[in-house]
Structure formats: C-alpha cells, structure tokens
Design a protein around this motif. Structure first.
Motif, short mmCIF file in Angstrom:
data_model
loop_
_atom_site.label_atom_id
_atom_site.label_comp_id
_atom_site.label_asym_id
_atom_site.label_seq_id
_atom_site.Cartn_x
_atom_site.Cartn_y
_atom_site.Cartn_z
N LYS A 127 -6.42 -2.75 2.06
CA LYS A 127 -6.38 -2.10 3.37
C LYS A 127 -7.20 -2.89 4.39
O LYS A 127 -6.80 -3.03 5.56
N ARG A 165 -5.08 -5.88 5.34
CA ARG A 165 -4.00 -5.43 6.25
C ARG A 165 -4.52 -5.26 7.68
O ARG A 165 -3.93 -5.76 8.63
N ILE A 182 0.84 -1.20 0.00
CA ILE A 182 0.00 0.00 0.00
C ILE A 182 0.87 1.25 0.00
O ILE A 182 0.61 2.21 -0.74
#
Length: 316
Positions: free
Chosen positions: A280, A283, A245
């Motif tokens: 995201k 994560r 990212i």
C-alpha cells in the motif's frame, strides 16, 4: 509548460471518465457493426458477436480516457483523440479476451458477465481477440484518425511496442513462466525487482502508451513527452499494485470477477513480496510520483493528477 498552480481535479474526473466511457462505447459500437467495409468480403456474425461481447458493455475505459485527457492537455479536441483512444481500448479488450482463456488465466467471469470463451467457445474467443487486436491497428492507420501519415505511423509504433514482445504480450509470458508453466510445474519465487518488471510489461506498458499516444497526437515537446512518460509509467505501476491489493481485499461482487486467484496460482505480486502494508505504501508513493511528474503543467493537468490518485484509490 504552464506555471499555474494545480488543484485536485476530482470534481471533473468522474464526469469526464463517464463522458469518455460513453463516447468510446458509441465509437466501438460503430466499429463493430455488421456493415461490410471497403476491402472486406464478409463479417461472420458469430465472430462479430463475440467481439462485441468482449469489447462493449463495461469497463472503466481508463486507457482511452488517459489518451483523450493527455491530448486535451496539449490542445487537442477530445473528438480528435477518441479514435486513438478506441484503438488503445481495442488492444486492452483483446488482451482480456485472451487472458481469460483456459490456457492463460482461466477465468469464467469478466465485468460481471461470462467471459467470451464461456459465452461462445475457445476457438471463437481466440479469433475474437485476434480480430480486436488487428482492428486496433486498422483504426490507427486510417486517415480518419489523423491527417498526417507521420503521426499515424508514430501512433502505430507506440501501440505496437506497448502491446508486443517487450510490452504486454512479453509480460504475460513472464507471468506464465512464473507460474511454473514451462518447467517442473512449481511456481517461481520472484524478487520484488522481477515482479516490478513483469508488471511494468504486462499492465503498465499499455497504460503508459495510452498517455504517450495522447502526447503524440498533441505534438508534445521532448520535455513534455518525457514528463508525461514518467507520469504514465508511475500511474501504470500504481494501478497494478492497487489491483494486487484488491485481489486480496475486495469481493468478487466489487470487481466483477473472481478474487484471490493470484495467491491460488502462486503468482508473484508485490503484496506477497513486500506484505500488504508495504504494498500500500508503494502504491501511494507511485501515485504521488505520477502527480509530481506533472509539476511543469498547470491547472489544465488537474484531471490527469486526479486520475493518478484514482488509479491507486479505486475500489474496483
């Protein structure tokens, strides 16, 4: 395991990260002096300087921090764990020196400075990486790291497996293959499952081993070691997704290295496979899973919990 209620550990994380980084820096500096040790004939100055360039003066030192904090969780004094942490960091530094070579990822900047092959030359960089790697196992095998030969052997085994064919080096090979290095030249389109496997080997294995080495030093029970293994693997995966990212969102100044290189080389990342928003979420889910794995430990594990959140939330 304790049943105490955990806090967040954020207050201690920054200070302990900084303290461990400073102590690891000092220990590596001592290991990389020009003093000839027993069994050595000479220490070539250019090679030693290149090793110092690759190992000193930067980095978060997250891997040795995880070793030290896991050992601390199990009652080991940080001073006893630092040598094992330094060995882990030496392997990490070797991997960066080799990853930066033109035959690998071909990077010119690392930690805001010229990479070793740019500051010196490719042959010296290859030897510097090789020698950082061998020094790591010298450190672990030395009785100064632990009095027990059985413990030292277990440490060597854990680090070797994380670093080699089924770990970091194997993951790098999968990464190069995915770029199309060994076929017709076109980058492969990896599935999300294949990307997770590659990343678990290339990046996650050494992060997980950093935790496991601390567990070995601390004489963890089978139950504790299993929980810490889940923690280390989830943290390692979260760290790599966060890295992917950042490669999209961060600036070169933030990272101290070039960005957007993964996309330019056609590298498979979860950002590309899932999309930025889904990456995201993954994560954050992995970070939460790492924290949850420590549920059987009490407040003494708060810094490790904060480290799992840091691995996902970091900006560099």
């Amino acid at each position: 395991m304790s049943s105490a209620q955990p806090g967040d550990g954020n207050d201690d994380l920054a200070s302990r990260l900084a303290q461990t980084a400073a102590e690891i820096e000092a220990l590596l500096d001592g290991l990389l002096k020009d003093t000839v040790r027993e069994g050595e004939i000479a220490r070539p100055a250019r090679l030693l300087a290149a090793m110092r360039h690759g190992a000193l003066g930067g980095g978060k030192r997250l891997r040795p921090f995880l070793t030290v904090e896991t050992a601390r969780l199990l009652g080991v004094a940080p001073a006893q764990a630092l040598r094992a942490g330094a060995a882990v960091e030496l392997v990490h530094c070797y991997s960066l020196v080799h990853d930066d070579l033109p035959a690998m990822d071909d990077d010119d900047i690392r930690r805001g400075r010229p990479t070793v092959h740019k500051a010196y030359d490719e042959a010296t960089a290859m030897l510097a990486g090789d020698t950082l790697l061998t020094l790591a196992f010298e450190v672990l095998a030395d009785p100064d790291t632990h009095a027990s030969g059985d413990i030292r052997a277990a440490l060597v085994l854990a680090l070797a497996r994380a670093s080699g064919l089924g770990g970091m080096a194997g993951g790098q090979m999968l990464d190069l293959a995915a770029e199309g290095r060994f076929g017709a030249g076109a980058a492969a389109t990896l599935s999300d499952v294949e990307i997770r496997r590659l990343q678990a080997m290339k990046t996650g294995a050494l992060l997980a081993a950093s935790v496991d080495i601390g567990a070995v030093l601390g004489g963890a029970s089978a139950e504790q070691r299993a929980a810490l293994g889940i923690y280390g693997r989830a943290l390692g995966a979260a760290f790599q997704v966060a890295d992917d990212i950042l490669d999209v969102e961060a600036s070169p100044e933030q990272l101290g290295k070039a960005t957007a290189k993964d996309q330019g080389k056609g590298k498979g990342t979860l950002v590309q496979a899932l999309g930025l928003d889904a990456a995201k979420r993954e994560r954050d889910g992995l970070s939460a899973a790492a924290v949850a794995a420590l549920a059987g430990f009490g407040a003494e594990a708060d810094v490790l919990r904060a480290a799992a959140r840091f691995a996902a939330e970091r900006a560099s």
